[in-house]
Design a protein around this motif. Structure first.
Motif, PDB file in Angstrom:
ATOM      1  N   ILE A  76       1.053  -1.196  -0.102  1.00 18.17           N
ATOM      2  CA  ILE A  76      -0.017   0.120   0.029  1.00 18.17           C
ATOM      3  C   ILE A  76       0.894   1.130  -0.049  1.00 18.17           C
ATOM      4  CG2 ILE A  76      -1.925   1.365   1.346  1.00 18.17           C
ATOM      5  CD1 ILE A  76      -3.023  -1.482   2.015  1.00 18.17           C
ATOM      6  N   VAL A  77       1.911   1.318   0.520  1.00 18.73           N
ATOM      7  CA  VAL A  77       2.855   2.420   0.889  1.00 18.73           C
ATOM      8  C   VAL A  77       3.917   2.572  -0.092  1.00 18.73           C
ATOM      9  CG1 VAL A  77       2.201   2.637   3.382  1.00 18.73           C
ATOM     10  CG2 VAL A  77       4.285   1.494   2.664  1.00 18.73           C
ATOM     11  N   GLN A  78       4.119   1.291  -0.919  1.00 17.16           N
ATOM     12  CA  GLN A  78       5.254   1.109  -1.875  1.00 17.16           C
ATOM     13  C   GLN A  78       5.358   2.398  -2.684  1.00 17.16           C
ATOM     14  OE1 GLN A  78       4.656  -1.709  -4.394  1.00 17.16           O
ATOM     15  NE2 GLN A  78       6.973  -2.445  -4.590  1.00 17.16           N
ATOM     16  N   ARG A  79       6.476   2.945  -3.004  1.00 17.20           N
ATOM     17  CA  ARG A  79       6.382   4.079  -4.052  1.00 17.20           C
ATOM     18  C   ARG A  79       6.325   3.426  -5.371  1.00 17.20           C
ATOM     19  NH1 ARG A  79      11.847   7.266  -3.357  1.00 17.20           N
ATOM     20  NH2 ARG A  79      11.492   7.822  -5.662  1.00 17.20           N
ATOM     21  N   ARG A  80       5.690   4.171  -6.333  1.00 13.49           N
ATOM     22  CA  ARG A  80       5.298   3.497  -7.649  1.00 13.49           C
ATOM     23  C   ARG A  80       6.462   4.273  -8.541  1.00 13.49           C
ATOM     24  NH1 ARG A  80       0.917   0.263 -10.214  1.00 13.49           N
ATOM     25  NH2 ARG A  80       1.543  -1.674  -8.840  1.00 13.49           N
ATOM     26  N   THR A  81       7.005   5.235  -7.931  1.00 14.35           N
ATOM     27  CA  THR A  81       7.758   6.185  -8.946  1.00 14.35           C
ATOM     28  C   THR A  81       9.189   5.725  -9.230  1.00 14.35           C
ATOM     29  OG1 THR A  81       7.857   7.359  -6.816  1.00 14.35           O
ATOM     30  CG2 THR A  81       6.257   8.328  -8.743  1.00 14.35           C
ATOM     31  N   LEU A  82       9.539   4.700  -8.410  1.00 16.43           N
ATOM     32  CA  LEU A  82      11.012   4.396  -8.495  1.00 16.43           C
ATOM     33  C   LEU A  82      11.498   3.887  -9.967  1.00 16.43           C
ATOM     34  CD1 LEU A  82      11.896   2.211  -5.398  1.00 16.43           C
ATOM     35  CD2 LEU A  82      12.578   4.547  -6.051  1.00 16.43           C
ATOM     36  N   THR A  83      12.497   4.339 -10.481  1.00 12.57           N
ATOM     37  CA  THR A  83      12.762   3.704 -11.870  1.00 12.57           C
ATOM     38  C   THR A  83      12.995   2.334 -11.963  1.00 12.57           C
ATOM     39  OG1 THR A  83      15.032   4.368 -11.586  1.00 12.57           O
ATOM     40  CG2 THR A  83      13.433   6.156 -12.737  1.00 12.57           C
ATOM     41  N   HIS A  84      12.925   1.698 -13.176  1.00 10.51           N
ATOM     42  CA  HIS A  84      13.157   0.384 -13.299  1.00 10.51           C
ATOM     43  C   HIS A  84      14.523  -0.259 -12.594  1.00 10.51           C
ATOM     44  CE1 HIS A  84      12.534  -3.688 -14.831  1.00 10.51           C
ATOM     45  NE2 HIS A  84      13.650  -3.418 -15.721  1.00 10.51           N
ATOM     46  N   PRO A  85      15.583   0.397 -13.157  1.00 14.54           N
ATOM     47  CA  PRO A  85      16.797   0.073 -12.438  1.00 14.54           C
ATOM     48  C   PRO A  85      16.983  -0.024 -10.957  1.00 14.54           C
ATOM     49  CG  PRO A  85      17.370   1.592 -14.217  1.00 14.54           C
ATOM     50  CD  PRO A  85      15.768   1.639 -13.675  1.00 14.54           C
ATOM     51  N   LEU A  86      16.379   0.740 -10.251  1.00 14.64           N
ATOM     52  CA  LEU A  86      16.170   0.870  -8.837  1.00 14.64           C
ATOM     53  C   LEU A  86      15.592  -0.427  -8.422  1.00 14.64           C
ATOM     54  CD1 LEU A  86      17.824   2.601  -6.792  1.00 14.64           C
ATOM     55  CD2 LEU A  86      17.602   3.532  -9.015  1.00 14.64           C
ATOM     56  N   ARG A  87      14.366  -0.550  -9.065  1.00 14.80           N
ATOM     57  CA  ARG A  87      13.290  -1.720  -8.773  1.00 14.80           C
ATOM     58  C   ARG A  87      14.305  -3.117  -8.653  1.00 14.80           C
ATOM     59  NH1 ARG A  87       8.891  -1.267 -11.922  1.00 14.80           N
ATOM     60  NH2 ARG A  87       9.338   0.852 -12.542  1.00 14.80           N
ATOM     61  N   THR A  88      15.089  -3.005  -9.740  1.00 15.41           N
ATOM     62  CA  THR A  88      15.626  -4.244 -10.054  1.00 15.41           C
ATOM     63  C   THR A  88      16.861  -4.551  -9.067  1.00 15.41           C
ATOM     64  OG1 THR A  88      17.432  -3.481 -11.747  1.00 15.41           O
ATOM     65  CG2 THR A  88      15.345  -4.365 -12.554  1.00 15.41           C
ATOM     66  N   LEU A  89      17.561  -3.270  -8.744  1.00 17.70           N
ATOM     67  CA  LEU A  89      18.360  -3.492  -7.653  1.00 17.70           C
ATOM     68  C   LEU A  89      17.757  -3.712  -6.115  1.00 17.70           C
ATOM     69  CD1 LEU A  89      21.313  -0.764  -6.814  1.00 17.70           C
ATOM     70  CD2 LEU A  89      19.869  -1.499  -4.873  1.00 17.70           C
ATOM     71  N   ILE A  90      16.748  -3.145  -5.965  1.00 17.48           N
ATOM     72  CA  ILE A  90      16.063  -3.536  -4.708  1.00 17.48           C
ATOM     73  C   ILE A  90      15.485  -5.081  -4.837  1.00 17.48           C
ATOM     74  CG2 ILE A  90      14.008  -3.253  -3.265  1.00 17.48           C
ATOM     75  CD1 ILE A  90      14.417  -0.171  -4.160  1.00 17.48           C
ATOM     76  N   GLY A  91      14.780  -5.517  -5.795  1.00 15.19           N
ATOM     77  CA  GLY A  91      14.514  -6.858  -6.033  1.00 15.19           C
ATOM     78  C   GLY A  91      15.677  -7.967  -5.968  1.00 15.19           C
ATOM     79  N   ASP A  92      16.794  -7.648  -6.343  1.00 20.49           N
ATOM     80  CA  ASP A  92      17.984  -8.546  -6.218  1.00 20.49           C
ATOM     81  C   ASP A  92      18.367  -8.646  -4.728  1.00 20.49           C
ATOM     82  OD1 ASP A  92      18.199  -9.039  -8.929  1.00 20.49           O
ATOM     83  OD2 ASP A  92      19.919  -7.664  -8.979  1.00 20.49           O
TER      84      ASP A  92
END
Ligand SMILES: C[S@@+](CC[C@H](N)C(=O)[O-])C[C@H]1O[C@@H](n2cnc3c(N)ncnc32)[C@H](O)[C@@H]1O
Length: 361
Positions: A76-92
């Motif tokens: 619910i509080v997750q930012r949706r504005t992070l760019t794809h490279p940052l999301r992949t870094l966090i995912g890893d």
């Protein structure tokens, strides 16, 4: 949530409903809105004062709101504005077992199937996208007439079927109900912006960002609400058509779902149900599977006869049960897992209507 839709269906308080009481909800507070679209606000029960938030245009109408918010807080509080490279870094960093990763995978599967046909770079080859829309059309072909009144799309996930129903039935309100805030936020964003942005899984934890326009023909007729299909906070017999695609085997109580879905039907309304009967203990205790076990029993473990029998059984809402008006034993529903994997199911599709009651009125 549109205030006009809220007024049209008059939802009832999930907490009171749990206690067997039907109490009205009212809009207690609006903090962000545009026209009749409410993006942030609070609904409350006129009897017990329970509060239900509206977040990003999605009302959360469940019995235990606090537990829902605790369990789904990060979505619910997750930012949706992070760019794809940052999301992949966090995912890893979070790794393959993280809840976030499971969500990303499910979102990849459903977004690709629901919207991939509009992606200019989507390959049509294996598992062409739009499988659930073809299934919906096959299910609708089993229905002759749909009376006036709102339509429910139960377990709508990212919402393309809800939007298609609105296109197929002009001037009807179509409500997509699901328990996943993340899926509904995607659905709501497609509705509002006419575009989708999602991460399509390529392999392992590698994703490609996909962003493209999606034509939405009748956005004003559609709304998406967080609701549990086991206890729908809507008045009895309010729907003209109830659609439940590939949901039955995802639930704790499939039988409870059949009773609750049939509760929504008026005398002339239809229930459209499809399921691959892919029973799994992670979703449904084996005691609650409809078939899928006891292969030495009379039905030899088949699910179809059990589902037919349950639909035809007496319920408090339809004493003579439902009649199965049409059926398709197998229809292909095929979804993407990653670039080298798809899952193909042969789903059972059926249409059922309340049996006209013989009892004197
Ligand atoms: C297998 S998916 C099918 C989605 C969609 N109907 C389709 O065929 O593409 C099942 C959906 O049901 C939702 N769901 C599971 N349990 C639910 C519940 N108790 N109430 C509402 N939705 C639920 C899930 O979040 C998911 O979106």
């Amino acid at each position: 949530m549109r205030s006009g839709h809220f007024a049209e269906v008059s939802p009832i308080c999930p907490v009171c409903r749990h206690k067997g009481v039907s109490s009205a909800l009212e809009l207690a507070h609006v903090s962000r809105s545009a026209g009749d679209q409410i993006f942030e606000g609070i609904l409350h029960c006129t009897e017990c004062s329970a509060e239900y938030p509206i977040i990003d245009g999605i009302p959360i109408l469940v019995n235990d709101v606090a537990a829902y918010l605790r369990t789904n807080h990060s979505q619910i509080v997750q930012r949706r504005t992070l760019t794809h490279p940052l999301r992949t870094l966090i995912g890893d960093a979070l790794g393959p077992d993280a809840a976030q990763e499971q969500l990303r995978r499910r979102s990849s599967t459903y977004c690709r199937d629901h919207f991939g046909m509009w992606d200019p770079e989507e390959s049509e080859g294996r598992a062409p996208p739009g499988s659930v829309l073809r299934l919906l059309e096959a299910a609708l072909a089993l229905v002759d007439t749909v009376p006036a009144g709102p339509i429910l799309d139960l377990g709508c996930s990212v919402g393309a079927t809800t939007m298609r129903l609105a296109e197929r039935f002009p001037d009807r309100l179509v409500l997509g109900l699901d328990m996943s805030f993340d899926f509904l936020r995607t659905a709501m964003s497609v509705l509002d912006t006419g575009a989708v942005c999602y991460e399509r899984r390529r392999v392992g934890m590698v994703y490609d960002e996909r962003r493209f326009p999606v034509p939405v023909k009748a956005p004003d007729q559609v709304d998406f609400w967080v609701c549990d299909v086991a206890a729908i906070p809507l008045p009895t017999a309010m729907a003209s058509l109830v659609v439940s695609l590939n949901l039955l085997d995802s639930l704790h109580s499939p039988w409870g779902h059949l009773v609750e879905a049939s509760r929504m039907l008026g005398a002339q309304s239809t229930l459209l149900l499809s399921s691959p009967y892919d029973w799994a203990p992670s979703a449904t205790y084996i005691e609650n599977w409809l078939g899928g076990h006891s292969q030495r029993g009379p039905g030899r473990g088949a699910s179809e006869p059990v589902v037919r029998q349950m639909l035809q059984a007496t319920t408090p809402y339809h004493p003579d049960g439902l009649t199965i008006t049409a059926e398709k034993l197998q229809h292909l529903w095929q979804v993407w897992v990653h670039e080298r994997s798809t899952v193909a199911y042969d789903v059972h599709v059926l249409a059922a209507r309340p049996q006209p009651t013989n009892s004197p009125s």
